[in-house]
Design a protein around this motif. Structure first.
Motif, PDB file in Angstrom:
ATOM      1  N   LEU A 127      -9.229  -3.997   0.671  1.00 22.89           N
ATOM      2  CA  LEU A 127      -7.815  -4.058   1.020  1.00 22.89           C
ATOM      3  C   LEU A 127      -7.459  -5.429   1.573  1.00 22.89           C
ATOM      4  CD1 LEU A 127      -7.211  -0.670   2.819  1.00 22.89           C
ATOM      5  CD2 LEU A 127      -6.567  -1.303   0.523  1.00 22.89           C
ATOM      6  N   ARG A 139      -5.395   2.394  -8.722  1.00 23.00           N
ATOM      7  CA  ARG A 139      -4.205   3.217  -8.951  1.00 23.00           C
ATOM      8  C   ARG A 139      -4.113   3.657 -10.409  1.00 23.00           C
ATOM      9  NH1 ARG A 139       0.925   3.136  -5.492  1.00 23.00           N
ATOM     10  NH2 ARG A 139      -0.081   3.652  -3.532  1.00 23.00           N
ATOM     11  N   LEU A 167      -6.406  -2.814  -6.185  1.00 24.24           N
ATOM     12  CA  LEU A 167      -5.421  -1.748  -6.037  1.00 24.24           C
ATOM     13  C   LEU A 167      -4.856  -1.340  -7.387  1.00 24.24           C
ATOM     14  CD1 LEU A 167      -4.663  -0.689  -3.306  1.00 24.24           C
ATOM     15  CD2 LEU A 167      -2.637  -2.100  -3.345  1.00 24.24           C
ATOM     16  N   LEU A 217       0.807  -1.210   0.000  1.00 21.15           N
ATOM     17  CA  LEU A 217       0.000   0.000   0.000  1.00 21.15           C
ATOM     18  C   LEU A 217       0.835   1.253   0.000  1.00 21.15           C
ATOM     19  CD1 LEU A 217      -2.787  -0.762   2.507  1.00 21.15           C
ATOM     20  CD2 LEU A 217      -2.933  -0.456   0.074  1.00 21.15           C
ATOM     21  N   VAL A 218       1.903   1.192   0.753  1.00 18.73           N
ATOM     22  CA  VAL A 218       2.651   2.419   0.929  1.00 18.73           C
ATOM     23  C   VAL A 218       4.065   2.181   0.441  1.00 18.73           C
ATOM     24  CG1 VAL A 218       3.473   4.078   2.579  1.00 18.73           C
ATOM     25  CG2 VAL A 218       1.243   3.040   2.869  1.00 18.73           C
ATOM     26  N   GLN A 219       4.257   2.554  -0.765  1.00 19.34           N
ATOM     27  CA  GLN A 219       5.580   2.430  -1.344  1.00 19.34           C
ATOM     28  C   GLN A 219       5.604   3.381  -2.499  1.00 19.34           C
ATOM     29  OE1 GLN A 219       6.125  -1.092  -3.580  1.00 19.34           O
ATOM     30  NE2 GLN A 219       4.045  -1.125  -4.264  1.00 19.34           N
ATOM     31  N   ASP A 220       6.776   3.610  -2.994  1.00 20.11           N
ATOM     32  CA  ASP A 220       6.834   4.511  -4.125  1.00 20.11           C
ATOM     33  C   ASP A 220       6.342   3.768  -5.341  1.00 20.11           C
ATOM     34  OD1 ASP A 220       9.704   5.911  -2.686  1.00 20.11           O
ATOM     35  OD2 ASP A 220       7.653   6.612  -2.656  1.00 20.11           O
ATOM     36  N   MET A 263      -2.001  -1.545   9.818  1.00 19.95           N
ATOM     37  CA  MET A 263      -2.246  -0.210   9.297  1.00 19.95           C
ATOM     38  C   MET A 263      -3.736   0.073   9.260  1.00 19.95           C
ATOM     39  SD  MET A 263      -0.817   1.116   5.872  1.00 19.95           S
ATOM     40  CE  MET A 263      -1.072   2.722   5.296  1.00 19.95           C
ATOM     41  N   ALA A 264      -4.453  -0.869   8.660  1.00 25.20           N
ATOM     42  CA  ALA A 264      -5.882  -0.679   8.517  1.00 25.20           C
ATOM     43  C   ALA A 264      -6.513  -0.447   9.869  1.00 25.20           C
ATOM     44  CB  ALA A 264      -6.479  -1.913   7.871  1.00 25.20           C
TER      45      ALA A 264
END
Lengths: 243, 389
Positions: free
Chosen positions: A63, A213, A209, A4-7, A24-25
């Motif tokens: 998710l 995206r 996702l 989810l959280v990456q470049d 996280m969720a």
């Protein structure tokens, strides 16, 4: 937290960290209710997790697909269940212009670059390459099978693709001054057996996702001429955990 | 370069990190000349807002000098002295076109988390968690500013850094909060919290035509600033039985016409409810202590406006029945800074607003962890710490 959280330069494929995701969720949900519940693996725990917020749970279902094992979704040996994903986004540009943008090969490659490398071989054919984590690439070609300028575009993988798939993008005028509603639909039919499972895990664990995206990236490109990025960012150390 | 990095709950360190670079065509790089602490930073420093990663460069309220621009940047040039709102906005999407800048559709590269938890993602912020984009923040020698033409505001000559620094966040946030109150002549506005945002909200309320402003806080030096700088009447909530009753008495039994919450999820209070919030927050059973917001709802006159500037996650024991039965209007948002900075610059230029008094403590960037410590604990009457790289 990888998937989810990456470049977005890094492929989203097969970078799922269940524990991180759930953590996280849940923390975002307002405390560790969900985590507690999920960790306890008991009826009470599950109830607690669900009670933490029905609405949020719904929001997270998409998710949480990330973290589910493909084996849970099919019977042993049976044909893998077709993952099919559709999302919509509103873009403040006329449908004709968006259709033209989508047809420009360089643009589509940019839009999809978070999970696949696209190269256009002709007006009709596109070559897709998805890199897996073990240096194994998955490649296929798609051909446009329906083309209604300013309205719709449909493509299918050509005969013999390891991962047969179809896609569709639709452009419809939005109400008021909103511009155009753009719908992207992707359909994959992975083969059964171990290979299908590998493909699912590597690529399709996160179809939701990928599509989401891709649409957002297309929108930003159309509205601003660039895709937001935190590439080459001074923030966050390599491999840092998400809290 | 040197930058202030988050390394875990209450663990801030100044470290060497890579310099920022031009990545997208509309980017600019700023040499930061001054940055400041903000109360909303405390929420992730204290661990109440998740999605931080070790090594994250924090800070969202800053100004500086442009040292490099991308090839699509048309207005901003090298050498410009600019102030930058904390929300990164594209200027082109429907939300930006409608002046709802913090709702920008095109600046959060990691929208999934917010989509799942808020329903829709918001704009990105500098140095404020990965859910809000994961951009490097402004407590650093240099910072990358995307969409520079929309997000950099030229500082007129003759104004000092301290006078314009807070136009990055505290001043537009406070001004927006006052604008939400739909102020009519004769109106009384109550403001919970006399920190940077609260004080700016009080001054803005007067600028927008309020007759009276009442400030609620517990720190004598902050209440004094509210009286001296903003011209507000004050209530020290530790000295009264019921803030709601005192406000009723002060307004002929009606209650304030509008109430502004400039506190947020780590409110302090006095009674049983505060103890309940505190315990639940400590156990991570909910994230928010809502004492200030509850008071504001109960105090507000019938048909009045509740303006929420404090940052919240989820909160229970939220008196929705009071809002509904009293017919309150609720207005809230993260700051739409780009809408307000030009008019605030004008107010500052004319001498009608001078936020520089918020700077109570100055530090070199190297001492930023100490600066945050003092700010958090409000030591030595600290209202805002500023850092000079």
């Amino acid at each position: 937290m990888k998937a989810l959280v990456q470049d977005e330069a890094t492929p989203l494929t097969a970078r799922v960290d269940k524990e991180q995701l759930e953590k996280m969720a849940s923390v975002v949900l307002g405390g560790a209710l969900l985590t507690l519940g999920l960790q306890r693996r008991s009826l009470g725990g599950t109830v607690m997790a669900l009670a933490s917020s029905g609405l949020l749970y719904r929001g997270l279902r998409g998710l949480r697909q990330l973290a589910s094992n493909p084996r849970d979704r099919r019977e042993e040996g049976a044909q893998t269940k077709t993952p099919s994903v559709e999302h919509a986004i509103t873009i403040g540009k006329p449908a004709d212009e968006l259709y033209r943008l989508w047809r420009e090969p360089g643009n589509l490659a940019q839009v999809m670059s978070h999970f696949a490398e696209l190269s256009t071989t002709s007006a009709e054919y596109t070559h897709w390459r998805v890199s897996g984590p073990l240096g194994q690439d998955l490649e296929w070609d798609t051909r446009i099978v329906e083309d209604r300028p300013g309205e719709l575009l449909r493509w299918e993988s050509v005969e013999g693709a390891l991962l047969p798939n179809q896609g569709l993008v639709r452009f419809r005028p939005a109400p008021g001054d909103w511009g155009t509603e753009v719908t992207l639909h992707l359909d994959f039919q992975p083969p059964g057996g171990a290979l299908g499972e590998a493909v699912l895990t590597r690529l399709l664990a996160v179809p939701d996702l990928l599509v989401n995206r891709a649409l957002r990236r297309f929108k930003s490109l159309a509205e601003t001429g660039e895709i937001p990025t935190t590439g080459r960012n001074p923030s966050a150390r390599e491999g840092a955990h998400l809290h | 370069m040197r930058a202030l990095c988050w390394n875990g709950i209450n663990d801030l360190r100044v470290e060497n990190v890579p310099d920022p670079e031009i990545v997208n065509p509309h980017d600019a790089i700023l040499k930061v000349t001054m940055s400041t602490t903000c109360g909303s930073d405390l929420h992730f420093i204290d661990g109440y807002i998740p999605t931080m990663r070790e090594g994250d460069v924090i800070g969202h309220e800053f100004m500086g000098e442009v040292v490099e621009v991308g090839h699509e940047v048309k207005k901003v040039k090298k050498g410009d002295r600019v102030v930058v709102p904390s929300f990164i906005v594209c200027g082109n999407c429907w939300y930006c076109q409608h002046d709802l800048y913090s709702l920008c559709d095109n600046t959060n590269p990691k929208p999934e988390v917010q989509q799942a938890t808020f329903g829709q993602p918001t704009a990105g912020i500098y140095g404020y968690t990965h859910a809000f984009g994961g951009y490097a923040g402004g407590h650093a020698q240099y910072v990358r500013v995307p969409h520079a033409d929309n997000d950099c505001f030229l500082v007129p000559d003759g104004l000092k850094d301290e006078q314009v620094l807070f136009l990055s966040d505290a001043a537009p946030t406070g001004y927006m909060g006052a604008e939400f109150c739909n102020i009519h002549p004769g109106d009384t506005i109550a403001v919970w919290g006399a920190g940077g945002v609260g004080l700016m909200a009080m001054q803005s309320a007067f600028l927008l035509g309020a007759e009276r402003v009442i400030a609620i806080d517990r720190f004598p030096e902050r209440l004094e600033l509210a009286r001296e700088k903003a011209g507000a009447e004050t209530i020290d909530y530790t000295q009264v039985d019921s803030v709601v009753e005192v406000l009723r008495e002060m307004t002929g039994g009606r209650g304030p016409d509008a109430c502004i919450d400039a506190v947020g999820m780590e409110a302090h209070g006095m009674g049983l409810e505060y103890a309940y919030d505190r315990a639940k927050q400590a156990l991570h059973l909910h994230t928010d202590r809502g004492e200030a917001l509850r008071q504001a709802i109960l105090a507000c006159r019938k048909g009045g406006t509740l303006s929420i500037l404090g940052v919240y996650g989820v909160m229970d024991k939220f008196p929705l029945g009071s809002i509904m039965n009293k017919g309150l209007t609720v207005r809230t948002a993260q700051q739409h800074g780009q809408k307000y900075v030009p008019r605030l610059l004008e107010h500052v230029r004319k001498g009608e607003l001078d936020p520089s008094y918020l700077v109570t403590h100055r530090f070199p960037l190297e001492d930023a962890p100490r600066g945050y410590e003092m700010f958090k604990k409000k030591e030595d009457g600290c209202v805002r710490s500023v850092f000079i790289p």
